[in-house]
Motif scaffolding. Structure first.
Motif, PDB file in Angstrom:
ATOM      1  N   ASP A  41     -37.278  41.144  32.108  1.00 32.80           N
ATOM      2  CA  ASP A  41     -37.645  42.463  32.310  1.00 32.80           C
ATOM      3  C   ASP A  41     -37.416  42.960  33.597  1.00 32.80           C
ATOM      4  O   ASP A  41     -37.762  44.224  34.140  1.00 32.80           O
ATOM      5  N   SER A  42     -36.580  42.222  34.649  1.00 29.20           N
ATOM      6  CA  SER A  42     -36.200  42.848  35.997  1.00 29.20           C
ATOM      7  C   SER A  42     -35.386  43.516  35.694  1.00 29.20           C
ATOM      8  O   SER A  42     -34.552  43.331  35.109  1.00 29.20           O
ATOM      9  N   THR A 113     -38.393  44.458  40.119  1.00 31.15           N
ATOM     10  CA  THR A 113     -39.342  43.659  39.239  1.00 31.15           C
ATOM     11  C   THR A 113     -40.227  44.684  38.542  1.00 31.15           C
ATOM     12  O   THR A 113     -40.372  45.603  38.726  1.00 31.15           O
ATOM     13  N   ASP A 114     -40.723  44.091  37.253  1.00 28.11           N
ATOM     14  CA  ASP A 114     -41.574  44.889  36.320  1.00 28.11           C
ATOM     15  C   ASP A 114     -42.844  45.354  37.127  1.00 28.11           C
ATOM     16  O   ASP A 114     -43.302  46.550  36.997  1.00 28.11           O
ATOM     17  N   GLY A 115     -43.495  44.688  38.063  1.00 25.86           N
ATOM     18  CA  GLY A 115     -44.478  45.145  38.906  1.00 25.86           C
ATOM     19  C   GLY A 115     -44.192  46.297  39.844  1.00 25.86           C
ATOM     20  O   GLY A 115     -45.136  47.121  40.021  1.00 25.86           O
ATOM     21  N   TYR A 147     -47.599  52.264  46.019  1.00 28.65           N
ATOM     22  CA  TYR A 147     -47.720  51.486  44.733  1.00 28.65           C
ATOM     23  C   TYR A 147     -48.791  50.309  44.807  1.00 28.65           C
ATOM     24  O   TYR A 147     -49.049  49.774  43.775  1.00 28.65           O
ATOM     25  N   LYS A 148     -49.047  49.647  46.039  1.00 31.73           N
ATOM     26  CA  LYS A 148     -49.986  48.585  46.087  1.00 31.73           C
ATOM     27  C   LYS A 148     -51.233  48.730  45.389  1.00 31.73           C
ATOM     28  O   LYS A 148     -51.875  47.825  44.835  1.00 31.73           O
ATOM     29  N   LYS A 152     -49.965  45.827  38.987  1.00 36.40           N
ATOM     30  CA  LYS A 152     -50.394  44.714  38.203  1.00 36.40           C
ATOM     31  C   LYS A 152     -49.424  43.471  38.176  1.00 36.40           C
ATOM     32  O   LYS A 152     -50.007  42.501  37.269  1.00 36.40           O
ATOM     33  N   ASP A 153     -48.667  43.449  38.894  1.00 37.55           N
ATOM     34  CA  ASP A 153     -47.683  42.172  39.008  1.00 37.55           C
ATOM     35  C   ASP A 153     -47.109  42.099  40.061  1.00 37.55           C
ATOM     36  O   ASP A 153     -47.298  43.140  41.143  1.00 37.55           O
TER      37      ASP A 153
END
Length: 259
Positions: A41-42, A113-115, A147-148, A152-153
């Motif tokens: 999911d990247s 990335t998803d995070g 966003y930090k 969640k990832d």
């Protein structure tokens, strides 16, 4: 890709058994091609026509979360599910396809990335602000800082932007001031032209030009960034351009800047 996957599978150290998503781009500028692939999911986004489009595919499926005894996890009468990736590096079943497309209309590429892209519902809106920012690195740093607190990832983002170095900025400023069509320009190119025109307008103490270019900035929703606006305000003092309306507009723009 095959070699990297084998290396991950065969490792015997503390990383044994671990897996990872992947996305990658080779931008062949000479031949006008973009080669890309992803596992998991990247994501890969292309920037064209002043909007972002995801060109990778999320390889995920919903899975039922289970308790230690193997029974489904149920909360308030509802079976709890989560999305799991179906294709990763580190798996003997890993598969991928190298895709290719022409880059004629593409002005930029984002790998995430998803995070990162999963942290906020306004991710693509924030990307538009960043990719059009004159200082791309500072723009990316600002959204990463924002966003930090909600990530969640693992959170990783890479941005690439193609810059046309052959533009005649004096001619482009003249076209904008004469209300000629400039729809073929990206917002990034427009922002550079507007900033240069505003600087020249301040040096010439021409409030009409400065106000007109600032109004176009507002229509195009271009964010110059606080540092650039601060430089314009400093320039007003340096050349003794005393125009209260322009000064107040610049202060307001600086306060509302996201980057």
């Amino acid at each position: 890709m095959q070699t990297a996957n084998q290396q991950v599978i065969l490792t015997t150290d503390g990383c044994q058994g671990m897996k990872t998503t992947f996305c990658g781009v080779v931008w062949d500028l000479l031949n006008g091609k973009i080669y890309y692939t992803n596992l998991g999911d990247s994501r890969i986004y292309e920037f064209a026509d002043n909007e972002f489009r995801q060109i990778s595919t999320d390889e995920v499926k919903s899975v039922i979360l289970r308790k230690k005894d193997g029974k489904p996890l149920i909360i308030s009468g509802v079976v709890v599910t989560a999305e799991g990736v179906t294709n990763v590096i580190g798996s003997r079943e890993a598969h991928y396809e190298i895709k290719v497309k022409n880059d004629e209309a593409i002005k930029g590429v984002i790998l995430s990335t998803d995070g990162m892209h999963g942290a906020s519902s306004k991710f693509e809106e924030d990307l538009l602000t960043v990719i059009n920012a004159i200082d791309l690195e500072n723009g990316l740093e600002q959204i990463c800082q924002e966003y930090k607190d909600i990530q969640k990832d693992d959170m990783t983002i890479i941005a690439l932007r193609k810059i046309n170095g052959k533009n005649n900025y004096s001619k482009m400023i003249s076209s904008i001031l004469n209300n000629e069509d400039f729809s073929g320009m990206s917002n990034f190119e427009i922002s550079k032209v507007l900033l240069q025109g505003i600087e020249e307008g301040i040096k010439e103490k021409n409030a009409f030009i400065v106000n007109k270019l600032l109004s176009i900035r507002e229509i195009k929703r271009i964010d110059f960034g606080r540092e650039k606006i601060g430089d314009l305000i400093s320039l007003m003092f340096k050349v003794d351009f005393q125009d209260g309306e322009v000064y107040q507009k610049l202060l307001s723009i600086m306060r509302s800047s996201k980057i």
